[in-house]
Design a protein around this motif. Structure first.
Motif, PDB file in Angstrom:
ATOM      1  N   ASN A 272       3.730  10.139   1.896  1.00 61.34           N
ATOM      2  CA  ASN A 272       2.554   9.267   1.928  1.00 61.34           C
ATOM      3  C   ASN A 272       1.308   9.998   1.453  1.00 61.34           C
ATOM      4  O   ASN A 272       0.458   9.436   0.743  1.00 61.34           O
TER       5      ASN A 272
ATOM      6  N   ALA B 137      -1.012   9.035  -1.725  1.00 62.98           N
ATOM      7  CA  ALA B 137      -2.454   8.818  -1.643  1.00 62.98           C
ATOM      8  C   ALA B 137      -3.182   9.636  -2.709  1.00 62.98           C
ATOM      9  O   ALA B 137      -4.091   9.134  -3.390  1.00 62.98           O
TER      10      ALA B 137
ATOM     11  N   SER C 241      -2.585   8.087  -6.099  1.00 61.29           N
ATOM     12  CA  SER C 241      -3.385   6.863  -6.262  1.00 61.29           C
ATOM     13  C   SER C 241      -4.813   7.207  -6.661  1.00 61.29           C
ATOM     14  O   SER C 241      -5.413   6.542  -7.515  1.00 61.29           O
ATOM     15  N   CYS C 242      -5.368   8.245  -6.056  1.00 62.88           N
ATOM     16  CA  CYS C 242      -6.721   8.677  -6.414  1.00 62.88           C
ATOM     17  C   CYS C 242      -6.760   9.206  -7.843  1.00 62.88           C
ATOM     18  O   CYS C 242      -7.734   8.957  -8.575  1.00 62.88           O
TER      19      CYS C 242
ATOM     20  N   SER D  97      -6.789   6.312 -10.128  1.00 59.81           N
ATOM     21  CA  SER D  97      -8.018   5.506 -10.032  1.00 59.81           C
ATOM     22  C   SER D  97      -9.108   6.010 -10.972  1.00 59.81           C
ATOM     23  O   SER D  97      -9.956   5.230 -11.416  1.00 59.81           O
TER      24      SER D  97
ATOM     25  N   ILE E 213      -9.473   1.812  -5.840  1.00 55.70           N
ATOM     26  CA  ILE E 213      -8.220   1.467  -5.171  1.00 55.70           C
ATOM     27  C   ILE E 213      -8.401   0.224  -4.306  1.00 55.70           C
ATOM     28  O   ILE E 213      -7.569  -0.683  -4.306  1.00 55.70           O
TER      29      ILE E 213
ATOM     30  N   ILE F 145      -6.335  -3.306  -4.413  1.00 52.71           N
ATOM     31  CA  ILE F 145      -5.547  -3.769  -3.265  1.00 52.71           C
ATOM     32  C   ILE F 145      -5.951  -5.188  -2.886  1.00 52.71           C
ATOM     33  O   ILE F 145      -5.107  -6.073  -2.662  1.00 52.71           O
TER      34      ILE F 145
ATOM     35  N   ASP G 213       1.313  -4.702  -2.168  1.00 48.98           N
ATOM     36  CA  ASP G 213       0.814  -3.422  -2.656  1.00 48.98           C
ATOM     37  C   ASP G 213       1.110  -2.358  -1.609  1.00 48.98           C
ATOM     38  O   ASP G 213       0.668  -2.463  -0.469  1.00 48.98           O
ATOM     39  N   ARG G 214       1.864  -1.324  -1.989  1.00 47.26           N
ATOM     40  CA  ARG G 214       2.193  -0.272  -1.027  1.00 47.26           C
ATOM     41  C   ARG G 214       0.957   0.440  -0.514  1.00 47.26           C
ATOM     42  O   ARG G 214       0.936   0.977   0.600  1.00 47.26           O
ATOM     43  N   ASN G 215      -0.093   0.445  -1.311  1.00 45.63           N
ATOM     44  CA  ASN G 215      -1.316   1.124  -0.898  1.00 45.63           C
ATOM     45  C   ASN G 215      -1.849   0.616   0.432  1.00 45.63           C
ATOM     46  O   ASN G 215      -2.479   1.364   1.180  1.00 45.63           O
ATOM     47  N   ASP G 216      -1.630  -0.672   0.723  1.00 44.52           N
ATOM     48  CA  ASP G 216      -2.231  -1.211   1.950  1.00 44.52           C
ATOM     49  C   ASP G 216      -1.578  -0.634   3.200  1.00 44.52           C
ATOM     50  O   ASP G 216      -2.157  -0.682   4.283  1.00 44.52           O
TER      51      ASP G 216
ATOM     52  N   PHE H 101      -3.612   2.944   3.246  1.00 48.38           N
ATOM     53  CA  PHE H 101      -5.057   2.883   3.353  1.00 48.38           C
ATOM     54  C   PHE H 101      -5.541   1.804   4.317  1.00 48.38           C
ATOM     55  O   PHE H 101      -6.745   1.649   4.495  1.00 48.38           O
TER      56      PHE H 101
END
Length: 404
Positions: free
Chosen positions: A93, A97, A100-101, A104, A378, A382, A392-395, A398
């Protein structure tokens, strides 16, 4: 409350956007975005592109809150080093993260290009250096874990840092070409102007929201002046001021300080104009401006009240100058402007993005910490995916569920 004090450079550098349009009647929209800073502007951009009828509401002039005081270092590194974040949320995870940054930053570059917004976006490297011998261990662990997850990083010895950058310090880690710097105020104003010009966005300034009422079919936002906005969804993008709309406190307030120097001879600025930050907590960070000025920030401390924060400004600026000269003894640097502000941090250095509970119609887009702009990119993505029915896996990483 005043979010910042002193003289933020971006307010001097840029012409203020003289837009005055208070809400004077009841209106409706698909989505209401509360906050006109870079977070709200990016959310508005994504949602307008998705074809949703949006309006932005702010109690201030456009982008004159925290975005006007941002130093706008765009790094994929999060406040908490990767190996420390892995201890909190798991290694996979944590790497997700960070990745993802990283993505972005390219996404922001693309957004600015496709909208024609000139926000002084510039690709630069990042140097993450050890503040002391203990910091060398942090750099080593960080390098090893980033390499394991194919994240961009190179190791720099003490000798490398002295030879290449003229820095008096310990070891470091280099991220080459993946970072950037920008003008957050210009970006926010430019994105909002873009959509105002297209006619697909309404912006109501000098309009404070007193209450948000959520129902099964939508929401009602009631202004201090008694006007109502009816909508299907709300996006709260007001940084730490969002606390009044949250069921419980999820962040802590921090005072931070920054300065910008007189112009410096370009021949004396370190190579590649790299972003620089350190392993200490709180950390010193710096970048350059397009006019050969040096921006330095840090000396963070727990927020007490605005008056105490402001009283410390002169003392903090002196400390920032001293730290810079210790690191770069051969660069003559003198502060010309300085400012201080308040921002929010979280225990894991991550933002909070999404609804408090499943099914809620109020979404929060809170890019807490030193990565506010990358987190805002991001967050906008989302929320756009959520409101258009795309998972969205990001949720999961985050969102508020990680508090459970």
């Amino acid at each position: 409350m005043k979010l910042h004090s002193g003289l933020p450079y971006w307010i001097v550098k840029n012409q203020l956007f003289d837009y005055y349009n208070p809400l004077r009647k009841d209106v409706s929209a698909d989505v209401v975005i509360v906050g006109s800073g870079i977070t709200g502007a990016l959310a508005a951009h994504e949602l307008c592109k998705a074809g949703l009828d949006c309006c932005v509401v702010d109690k201030r002039s456009i982008a004159t809150g925290s975005s006007a005081a941002s130093t706008a270092l765009l790094q994929y590194e999060i406040d908490l080093p990767l190996h420390q974040l892995a201890d909190k949320i798991g290694e996979e995870n944590a790497a997700f993260a960070y990745r993802s940054c990283l993505e972005s930053i390219s996404d922001l570059e693309r957004i600015l290009k496709e909208t024609g917004v000139n926000a002084d976006f510039e690709r630069v490297p990042t140097v993450f250096y050890a503040s002391d011998a203990k910091g060398e261990d942090i750099i080593t662990k960080e390098y090893e874990m980033r390499r394991r997850h194919n994240l961009p990083v190179d190791m720099l010895s003490k000798e490398d840092l002295k030879r290449r950058y003229g820095m008096n310090t310990y070891a470091g880690a280099l991220t080459n070409g993946e970072s950037a710097q920008a003008d957050a105020y210009k970006a926010a104003v430019g994105l909002l102007e873009h959509h105002l010009g297209r006619g697909d966005l309404r912006v109501y300034t000098h309009t404070e929201i007193a209450d948000i009422e959520e129902g099964n079919d939508g929401c009602r936002l009631i202004s201090v002046d008694g006007h109502t906005i009816y909508c299907r969804y709300v996006v709260v993008a007001t940084g730490f001021e969002a606390g009044r709309f949250l069921p419980e406190n999820v962040m802590k307030l921090t005072s931070t300080y920054a300065l910008i120097s007189h112009p410096v001879d370009s021949r004396l600025i370190w190579p590649d104009r790299a972003l620089i930050w350190e392993t200490a907590d709180p950390y010193l960070y710096m970048r350059t401006s397009s006019g050969n000025r040096i921006i330095i920030g840090g000396e963070d401390e727990n927020f007490g009240n605005p008056k105490r924060r402001d009283r410390l400004l002169r003392k903090k600026v002196r400390k920032l100058e001293e730290k810079f000269h210790s690191l770069f003894p051969d660069i003559p640097m003198t502060a010309e402007m300085a400012w201080c502000g308040t921002f929010s941090t979280t225990d894991d250095g991550l933002p909070f993005i999404g609804p408090w509970d499943d099914g809620d119609r109020v979404y929060f887009d809170l890019g807490y910490g030193g990565n506010g702009i990358t987190f805002s990119v991001i967050g906008a993505q989302i929320i756009r995916r959520a409101l258009t029915g795309c998972p969205d896996r990001n949720d999961e990483i985050f969102g508020f569920k990680r508090l459970d």
